[in-house]
Scaffold this active site. Sequence first.
Site, mmCIF file in Angstrom:
data_model
loop_
_atom_site.group_PDB
_atom_site.id
_atom_site.type_symbol
_atom_site.label_atom_id
_atom_site.label_comp_id
_atom_site.label_asym_id
_atom_site.label_seq_id
_atom_site.Cartn_x
_atom_site.Cartn_y
_atom_site.Cartn_z
ATOM 1 N N TRP A 87 0.819 -1.223 0.000
ATOM 2 C CA TRP A 87 0.000 0.000 0.000
ATOM 3 C C TRP A 87 0.855 1.277 0.000
ATOM 4 C CZ3 TRP A 87 -2.095 3.109 4.503
ATOM 5 C CH2 TRP A 87 -3.052 4.037 4.062
ATOM 6 N N ASP A 138 1.259 -8.887 0.661
ATOM 7 C CA ASP A 138 -0.129 -8.426 0.667
ATOM 8 C C ASP A 138 -0.371 -7.337 -0.370
ATOM 9 O OD1 ASP A 138 -2.798 -8.317 2.102
ATOM 10 O OD2 ASP A 138 -2.154 -6.240 2.369
ATOM 11 N N TYR A 187 -4.878 -0.736 -4.759
ATOM 12 C CA TYR A 187 -3.586 -0.077 -4.524
ATOM 13 C C TYR A 187 -3.022 0.433 -5.857
ATOM 14 C CZ TYR A 187 -3.661 -2.258 0.154
ATOM 15 O OH TYR A 187 -4.002 -2.656 1.438
ATOM 16 N N SER A 235 -11.864 -7.522 5.699
ATOM 17 C CA SER A 235 -11.003 -6.461 6.229
ATOM 18 C C SER A 235 -11.884 -5.345 6.751
ATOM 19 C CB SER A 235 -10.056 -5.942 5.138
ATOM 20 O OG SER A 235 -9.239 -4.920 5.655
ATOM 21 N N TRP A 283 -2.809 -4.515 9.961
ATOM 22 C CA TRP A 283 -2.144 -3.483 9.144
ATOM 23 C C TRP A 283 -1.799 -2.218 9.937
ATOM 24 C CZ3 TRP A 283 -5.004 1.105 8.192
ATOM 25 C CH2 TRP A 283 -6.393 1.048 8.274
ATOM 26 N N LYS A 320 8.602 10.176 13.291
ATOM 27 C CA LYS A 320 9.005 11.026 12.160
ATOM 28 C C LYS A 320 8.112 12.245 11.964
ATOM 29 C CE LYS A 320 9.056 8.847 8.239
ATOM 30 N NZ LYS A 320 9.297 7.628 7.442
ATOM 31 N N ARG A 373 5.423 9.369 3.842
ATOM 32 C CA ARG A 373 4.110 8.974 3.302
ATOM 33 C C ARG A 373 3.119 10.139 3.297
ATOM 34 N NH1 ARG A 373 0.978 3.717 5.396
ATOM 35 N NH2 ARG A 373 2.598 2.818 4.090
ATOM 36 N N GLY A 400 4.997 -2.142 6.142
ATOM 37 C CA GLY A 400 5.106 -1.341 4.929
ATOM 38 C C GLY A 400 6.455 -0.650 5.000
HETATM 39 N N1 LIG Z 1 -6.767 -3.835 4.744
HETATM 40 C C1 LIG Z 1 -6.604 -2.546 4.764
HETATM 41 O O1 LIG Z 1 -7.565 -1.758 4.742
HETATM 42 C C2 LIG Z 1 -5.213 -1.993 4.822
HETATM 43 C C3 LIG Z 1 -4.994 -0.629 5.067
HETATM 44 C C4 LIG Z 1 -3.680 -0.180 5.135
HETATM 45 C C5 LIG Z 1 -2.627 -1.058 4.952
HETATM 46 N N2 LIG Z 1 -2.890 -2.374 4.677
HETATM 47 C C6 LIG Z 1 -1.781 -3.337 4.437
HETATM 48 O O2 LIG Z 1 -0.865 -3.312 5.521
HETATM 49 C C7 LIG Z 1 0.442 -2.989 5.030
HETATM 50 C C8 LIG Z 1 1.201 -2.243 6.088
HETATM 51 O O3 LIG Z 1 0.495 -1.041 6.449
HETATM 52 P P1 LIG Z 1 1.269 0.322 6.474
HETATM 53 O O4 LIG Z 1 2.104 0.454 5.246
HETATM 54 O O5 LIG Z 1 0.283 1.391 6.782
HETATM 55 O O6 LIG Z 1 2.243 0.040 7.741
HETATM 56 P P2 LIG Z 1 3.001 1.034 8.735
HETATM 57 O O7 LIG Z 1 4.133 0.231 9.289
HETATM 58 O O8 LIG Z 1 2.058 1.635 9.712
HETATM 59 O O9 LIG Z 1 3.552 2.208 7.816
HETATM 60 C C9 LIG Z 1 4.567 1.953 6.882
HETATM 61 C C10 LIG Z 1 5.256 3.260 6.487
HETATM 62 O O10 LIG Z 1 5.912 3.849 7.628
HETATM 63 C C11 LIG Z 1 7.211 4.307 7.250
HETATM 64 N N3 LIG Z 1 8.196 3.445 7.933
HETATM 65 C C12 LIG Z 1 8.192 2.087 8.020
HETATM 66 N N4 LIG Z 1 9.237 1.652 8.756
HETATM 67 C C13 LIG Z 1 9.928 2.746 9.137
HETATM 68 C C14 LIG Z 1 11.103 2.937 9.911
HETATM 69 N N5 LIG Z 1 11.759 1.909 10.457
HETATM 70 N N6 LIG Z 1 11.530 4.219 10.103
HETATM 71 C C15 LIG Z 1 10.879 5.270 9.580
HETATM 72 N N7 LIG Z 1 9.759 5.160 8.837
HETATM 73 C C16 LIG Z 1 9.266 3.895 8.617
HETATM 74 C C17 LIG Z 1 7.278 4.183 5.728
HETATM 75 O O11 LIG Z 1 6.698 5.358 5.131
HETATM 76 P P3 LIG Z 1 7.576 6.613 4.606
HETATM 77 O O12 LIG Z 1 8.999 6.200 4.471
HETATM 78 O O13 LIG Z 1 6.956 6.981 3.311
HETATM 79 O O14 LIG Z 1 7.355 7.677 5.631
HETATM 80 C C18 LIG Z 1 6.338 3.016 5.464
HETATM 81 O O15 LIG Z 1 5.852 2.970 4.158
HETATM 82 C C19 LIG Z 1 0.165 -2.225 3.731
HETATM 83 O O16 LIG Z 1 1.255 -2.224 2.850
HETATM 84 C C20 LIG Z 1 -1.009 -3.007 3.173
HETATM 85 O O17 LIG Z 1 -0.564 -4.197 2.563
HETATM 86 C C21 LIG Z 1 -4.148 -2.846 4.629
#
Ligand SMILES: NC(=O)c1ccc[n+]([C@@H]2O[C@H](COP(=O)([O-])OP(=O)(O)OC[C@H]3O[C@@H](n4cnc5c(N)ncnc54)[C@H](OP(=O)(O)O)[C@@H]3O)[C@@H](O)[C@H]2O)c1
Length: 322
Positions: free
Chosen positions: A21, A49, A54, A155, A210, A221, A231, A289
Amino acid sequence: MQYRRLGSSGLQLSALSFGAWVTFGSQIGRSEARELVAAAWDHGVNFFDNAEGYANGAAEQVMGDVIADLRLPRDGYCISSKVFFGAAAEPAPTQRGLSRKHVRDACDAALKRLRVEHLDLYFCHRPDPDTPVAETVWAMDTLIRQGKVLYWGTSEWPAALIREAAQIARTHHLHGPTMEQPEYNLLRRERVELEYAPLYAELGLGTTIWSPLASGLLTGKYADGVPARSRLAQPGMEWLQGSVLGEGDARLARACRFTALASELGVAPAPLAIAWCLTNPHVSSVLLGASRVSQLLQNFEALTLLARFDESVWRRVEAATA
Ligand SMILES: NC(=O)c1ccc[n+]([C@@H]2O[C@H](COP(=O)([O-])OP(=O)(O)OC[C@H]3O[C@@H](n4cnc5c(N)ncnc54)[C@H](OP(=O)(O)O)[C@@H]3O)[C@@H](O)[C@H]2O)c1
């Protein structure tokens, strides 16, 4: 890596999995996507996933290309898609929702984009008030009998609707929902911990949760505004700012108390927040993510923290974010 059963099913998913995502087909290029999938695979991730919505299907296309390019063995990984929002920029009524027609069309389209013959997991991305639940349950059962899907789930469905779907499946000897994909993190706990609580034993429900970092908020951040490459600074993501940063300062303040505690414990906040999700035994897999490999590598440290910290630390983490 640790592997956990998806609820009461026999499928074992990696406790940390990887999702597309915002990033795939949009924020990052194909080569970064390839590096991320390769790093995830090298660290034992076996679940990738995705969703039709997306980047309007582009995320699935990139993931399918990259996995094919890396030649991952098809029996070694699981891949998902989700149906509801549609892949078209402005979906027509038949191009979205959970009708029998769209469920079938969306599955066929996802199989093509992901370059696979079956989806291991297939989610109804949201409830559809315009389709009877029974129609969707029958449509999912048909896909399973056709061999196009192995496990189906929901979901962000209310518990009552998941129960209704399971009841319909039981009555008609159909495959019922195996898993739910809810948001779960230190700032959003109620649904997973309270609303779904009876369903784990009752239905054997698994969860692939998620936004363990609340879209990055729990890394700290966003403490001093929105950094340019993050993001929340992505074009088209303005809508997300409200729900991530919240009205007023409450969410930001909770995140700041959390990052202060992480620093007191001498660890990075991201893996600490992810490890906390894993302390819940009803979490089958935490979906990560990442926009770059360094983030993913840091996040994998969650498994070490999970083994290192005891109950007293997790209670402090919860108190800091209450
Ligand atoms: N079912 C649903 O409705 C739904 C909704 C949302 C997500 N999902 C699924 O869940 C997955 C994970 O969700 P999410 O992407 O929202 O997870 P998250 O872990 O909350 O956010 C991930 C984002 O945080 C930042 N990040 C991650 N690790 C980091 C670190 N160590 N240090 C600094 N920044 C960091 C990055 O964004 P930046 O670098 O751009 O800041 C990354 O893209 C999605 O890819 C998708 O497959 C499902």
